[in-house]
Design a protein around this motif. Structure first.
Motif, mmCIF file in Angstrom:
data_model
loop_
_atom_site.group_PDB
_atom_site.id
_atom_site.type_symbol
_atom_site.label_atom_id
_atom_site.label_comp_id
_atom_site.label_asym_id
_atom_site.label_seq_id
_atom_site.Cartn_x
_atom_site.Cartn_y
_atom_site.Cartn_z
ATOM 1 N N TRP A 274 40.185 2.396 39.440
ATOM 2 C CA TRP A 274 40.122 3.250 40.663
ATOM 3 C C TRP A 274 39.210 2.544 41.565
ATOM 4 O O TRP A 274 39.598 2.438 42.928
ATOM 5 C CB TRP A 274 39.816 4.552 40.273
ATOM 6 C CG TRP A 274 40.374 5.376 39.172
ATOM 7 C CD1 TRP A 274 40.067 5.677 37.994
ATOM 8 C CD2 TRP A 274 41.822 5.751 39.402
ATOM 9 N NE1 TRP A 274 40.786 6.396 37.260
ATOM 10 C CE2 TRP A 274 41.967 6.180 38.026
ATOM 11 C CE3 TRP A 274 42.786 5.738 40.232
ATOM 12 C CZ2 TRP A 274 43.289 6.759 37.616
ATOM 13 C CZ3 TRP A 274 44.122 6.240 39.752
ATOM 14 C CH2 TRP A 274 44.426 6.734 38.821
ATOM 15 N N THR A 275 37.996 2.167 40.988
ATOM 16 C CA THR A 275 37.114 1.518 41.996
ATOM 17 C C THR A 275 37.317 0.098 42.342
ATOM 18 O O THR A 275 36.939 -0.071 43.292
ATOM 19 C CB THR A 275 35.551 1.623 41.290
ATOM 20 O OG1 THR A 275 35.458 2.838 40.784
ATOM 21 C CG2 THR A 275 34.189 1.200 42.215
ATOM 22 N N MET A 276 38.269 -0.543 41.645
ATOM 23 C CA MET A 276 38.284 -2.072 42.013
ATOM 24 C C MET A 276 39.956 -1.985 42.280
ATOM 25 O O MET A 276 40.406 -3.178 42.520
ATOM 26 C CB MET A 276 38.147 -2.775 40.858
ATOM 27 C CG MET A 276 36.513 -3.093 40.582
ATOM 28 S SD MET A 276 35.845 -3.999 41.947
ATOM 29 C CE MET A 276 34.821 -2.592 42.861
ATOM 30 N N ARG A 277 40.534 -0.998 42.513
ATOM 31 C CA ARG A 277 42.021 -0.932 42.977
ATOM 32 C C ARG A 277 42.917 -1.765 42.222
ATOM 33 O O ARG A 277 43.465 -2.856 42.435
ATOM 34 C CB ARG A 277 42.352 -1.544 44.394
ATOM 35 C CG ARG A 277 42.088 -0.207 45.407
ATOM 36 C CD ARG A 277 42.433 -0.335 46.709
ATOM 37 N NE ARG A 277 42.239 0.224 47.596
ATOM 38 C CZ ARG A 277 42.587 0.461 48.977
ATOM 39 N NH1 ARG A 277 43.361 -0.556 49.144
ATOM 40 N NH2 ARG A 277 42.017 1.420 49.864
ATOM 41 N N HIS A 278 42.786 -1.765 40.767
ATOM 42 C CA HIS A 278 43.257 -2.354 39.465
ATOM 43 C C HIS A 278 42.997 -3.773 39.585
ATOM 44 O O HIS A 278 43.619 -4.677 39.334
ATOM 45 C CB HIS A 278 45.047 -2.133 39.690
ATOM 46 C CG HIS A 278 45.149 -0.809 39.551
ATOM 47 N ND1 HIS A 278 45.721 -0.394 38.407
ATOM 48 C CD2 HIS A 278 45.436 0.296 40.484
ATOM 49 C CE1 HIS A 278 45.946 0.963 38.599
ATOM 50 N NE2 HIS A 278 46.016 1.192 39.817
ATOM 51 N N GLY A 279 41.719 -4.180 40.264
ATOM 52 C CA GLY A 279 41.497 -5.523 40.226
ATOM 53 C C GLY A 279 41.541 -6.284 41.616
ATOM 54 O O GLY A 279 41.121 -7.366 41.770
ATOM 55 N N SER A 280 42.454 -5.748 42.363
ATOM 56 C CA SER A 280 42.874 -6.265 43.741
ATOM 57 C C SER A 280 41.643 -6.580 44.600
ATOM 58 O O SER A 280 41.822 -7.209 45.418
ATOM 59 C CB SER A 280 44.027 -5.432 44.264
ATOM 60 O OG SER A 280 43.593 -4.059 44.814
ATOM 61 N N LEU A 281 40.668 -5.476 44.564
ATOM 62 C CA LEU A 281 39.447 -5.819 45.402
ATOM 63 C C LEU A 281 38.584 -7.079 45.190
ATOM 64 O O LEU A 281 37.405 -7.271 45.680
ATOM 65 C CB LEU A 281 38.653 -4.468 45.504
ATOM 66 C CG LEU A 281 39.271 -3.244 46.226
ATOM 67 C CD1 LEU A 281 38.360 -2.152 46.051
ATOM 68 C CD2 LEU A 281 39.821 -3.678 47.432
ATOM 69 N N ILE A 282 38.761 -7.704 43.911
ATOM 70 C CA ILE A 282 37.950 -8.590 43.587
ATOM 71 C C ILE A 282 38.749 -9.943 43.979
ATOM 72 O O ILE A 282 39.875 -10.381 43.429
ATOM 73 C CB ILE A 282 37.794 -8.741 41.898
ATOM 74 C CG1 ILE A 282 37.126 -7.367 41.564
ATOM 75 C CG2 ILE A 282 37.126 -9.917 41.400
ATOM 76 C CD1 ILE A 282 37.230 -7.224 39.637
ATOM 77 N N GLY A 283 37.884 -10.984 44.565
ATOM 78 C CA GLY A 283 38.654 -12.230 44.984
ATOM 79 C C GLY A 283 38.739 -13.085 43.922
ATOM 80 O O GLY A 283 38.010 -12.857 42.920
ATOM 81 N N PRO A 284 39.605 -14.126 43.917
ATOM 82 C CA PRO A 284 40.096 -15.154 42.802
ATOM 83 C C PRO A 284 38.841 -15.828 42.315
ATOM 84 O O PRO A 284 38.907 -16.098 41.373
ATOM 85 C CB PRO A 284 41.164 -15.736 43.506
ATOM 86 C CG PRO A 284 41.112 -15.691 44.976
ATOM 87 C CD PRO A 284 40.457 -14.237 45.441
ATOM 88 N N ASP A 285 37.876 -16.068 43.400
ATOM 89 C CA ASP A 285 36.817 -17.064 42.846
ATOM 90 C C ASP A 285 35.261 -16.182 42.791
ATOM 91 O O ASP A 285 34.437 -16.796 42.799
ATOM 92 C CB ASP A 285 36.516 -17.891 43.987
ATOM 93 C CG ASP A 285 37.715 -18.981 44.049
ATOM 94 O OD1 ASP A 285 38.308 -19.120 42.933
ATOM 95 O OD2 ASP A 285 38.201 -19.322 45.217
#
Length: 546
Positions: A274-285
């Motif tokens: 929920w907090t990271m939108r399934h990880g989509s809010l975390i940049g690749p690097d």
């Protein structure tokens, strides 16, 4: 003195100040003993509401609350609220009478029931040890931040307590914060020194004034932007570098800036789907760091670069002490200008879809944000509507927003707001509900009126379980099972002693302005007939998590 009275008095002497529940034969003497000892008893109309009130009170006050229920059905009625509390790691003590006779119609395996929803259990087994067993259950709830079911067998409650077993009244020892290791702090500081665009995301474990102040100081040192999970919303309200909520409720600008971070630090935050939108809010690097005083929480939801076991406030303060020179980090003039102009959802342009019969929930929420006093505590139910009050209604701090959504149950929002209102008596309580949740919990409108709470209940009424309508409707499935004829919820509220208004257009909100300006001698319900053409923006994310 009987066990029931001794246990009740001991729990109050050990720090229990608020007890919520519905009294029956099995918990009558225990509850009366607690009130006689000075605790406040809040009588709900249903055990499910009582459980959620106790959960919300504990979250918003920082104190352990107690829930008192009858054996058997009293406990099963409360089970959804207990499950929400257990999943949220709310320090809550559930006091349940227990029928142990094999032929009793009240007999169920209460311990197994509690374990199945994530609570832990204890039992008073003898008159001699009753007080110590009860105190031990309370200490576990407080120190381990767990929901603890204390079973009180009927036959044991009726026993006489030996004088030697009546301990002197004294408070429980406080929970000592977990000190981070010097090596972990040094590694965290090294990571912060390398970052150029850091973002701090604070969660439930950071919801204290001390943690907030320590994180603000550390963020100032390294130029970090500040966000929270939904349950910690409002923590950084006063900071000009706040992104508000990270996750499904995040504004477009917040999403852009979090995705652009080269370092994300979760402070007492699970960094879950929920907090990271399934990880989509975390940049690749991006480097991902998690700080939590529970080592089992580190990396539980996603891969992390560094995990630090430690109390949030202690870790942030130790990191500040070891930090180098201050830097601008992510706090560039362009970012500051963008945050001032468009980080709030209300500043994002939209096409108003309201008609003469139905009001756009965005328009409703922005208007209520302007009309209602800023010193408020907002409780939100679950449903298609929930993103609007969660994103558009501002709150003054972390004690101004109570979000009981770990179990995603509809129908908890009204009781949530009652519990939060009792913990924050100087603020206007605002309950944001859908029509489904409002009708499920309507019995607790009586509790609002009886307690004299100057509450505003906002019902986002689309005559449906909107989440299901918008999830299944586009694929052509029949929706007769999730849509309903129009109900005059305002009339129901008047029957409970509320003032009430039906809102179809912005002009109808004049009645709300008049209520705010008036004596507020009765609570107010707003039956808002909201537009229903499409689902909320966060809905697709929510269903991906099922």
């Amino acid at each position: 003195m009987k066990v029931a009275e001794a246990v009740g008095r001991a729990l109050v002497a050990s720090g229990i100040e608020h007890v919520f529940g519905v009294v029956g034969s099995g918990n009558f003497h225990l509850t009366n003993a607690m009130t006689a000892a000075g605790a406040r008893f809040v009588a709900a109309r249903h055990e499910g509401g009582a459980a959620t009130m106790a959960d919300a009170y504990a979250r918003t006050s920082g104190e352990v609350a107690a829930l008192s229920v009858h054996q058997g059905p009293g406990l099963t009625n409360a089970l959804t609220g207990i499950t929400e509390a257990a999943k949220s790691r709310t320090p809550l003590l559930v006091l349940a009478a227990e029928a142990t006779a094999q032929r009793s119609n009240f007999r169920i395996d209460q311990a197994v029931l509690a374990h199945s929803v994530g609570a832990v259990t204890a039992r008073v087994t003898t008159a001699h040890d009753a007080v110590e067993q009860a105190r031990a259950a309370l200490q576990r709830a407080r120190h381990e931040r767990r929901t603890v079911l204390l079973n009180l067998p009927l036959e044991v409650q009726a026993l006489d307590v030996p004088d030697a077993a009546l301990l002197d009244a004294h408070p429980m020892p406080v929970r000592e914060p977990v000190e981070p290791s010097e090596a972990a702090v040094a590694e965290l500081v090294r990571v912060l020194e390398r970052a150029r665009r850091p973002v701090f995301v604070a969660g439930r474990g950071a919801r204290t004034t001390g943690s907030r102040d320590a994180l603000l100081a550390l963020a100032d040192r390294y130029g970090a932007l500040l966000a929270t999970s939904a349950v910690a919303r409002g923590l950084f309200h006063a900071s000009r570098y706040s992104l508000d909520v990270s996750g499904g409720f995040a504004s477009p600008l917040a999403v852009e800036l979090i995705r652009g971070a080269d370092l994300i630090v979760g402070w007492g935050c699970a960094l879950n789907m929920w907090t990271m939108r399934h990880g989509s809010l975390i940049g690749p690097d991006a480097t991902v760091v998690q700080v939590d005083d529970d080592p089992e929480a580190l990396g539980a939801h996603r891969q992390i670069t560094l995990g630090v076991t430690g109390d949030v406030e202690r870790t942030a303060r130790r990191s500040c002490e070891a930090a180098g020179e201050s830097r601008a980090g992510y706090r560039t003039p362009d970012v500051a200008e963008a945050l001032a102009a468009r980080v709030r959802w209300r500043d994002v342009p939209y096409e108003d879809e309201g008609t003469r019969e139905r009001i756009d929930p965005r328009t409703l929420s922005i208007a209520l944000d302007d009309i209602l006093p800023a010193e408020r505590v907002v409780g939100v139910d679950s449903g298609n509507f929930m993103g609007y009050p969660s994103a558009y209604l501002s709150v003054p701090d972390h004690n101004g927003f109570c979000f009981t959504q770990a179990f995603q149950s509809i129908g908890l929002g009204l009781a949530t707001t009652i519990g939060a209102a009792l913990a924050q008596p100087g603020r206007l309580p605002v309950a944001a509900l859908g029509d489904g949740g409002a009708l499920m919990s309507a019995v607790e409108l009586d509790t609002v009126r009886r307690l004299g709470l100057p509450m505003v209940v906002v019902v986002h009424n689309d005559e449906a379980y909107g989440a299901e309508v918008h999830h299944f409707g586009p694929d052509g499935f029949p929706l007769d099972t999730v849509t309903f004829p129009e109900t005059d919820i305002a009339a129901i509220a008047r029957g409970y002693g509320f003032e009430a208004v039906t809102v179809r257009t912005p002009a109808d909100l004049k009645a709300v302005q008049d209520w705010v300006a008036g004596p507020r001698s009765a609570p107010l319900l707003i039956d808002a007939k909201v537009t229903r053409e499409h689902g909320a923006w966060w809905l697709e994310e929510a269903f991906r998590g099922h």
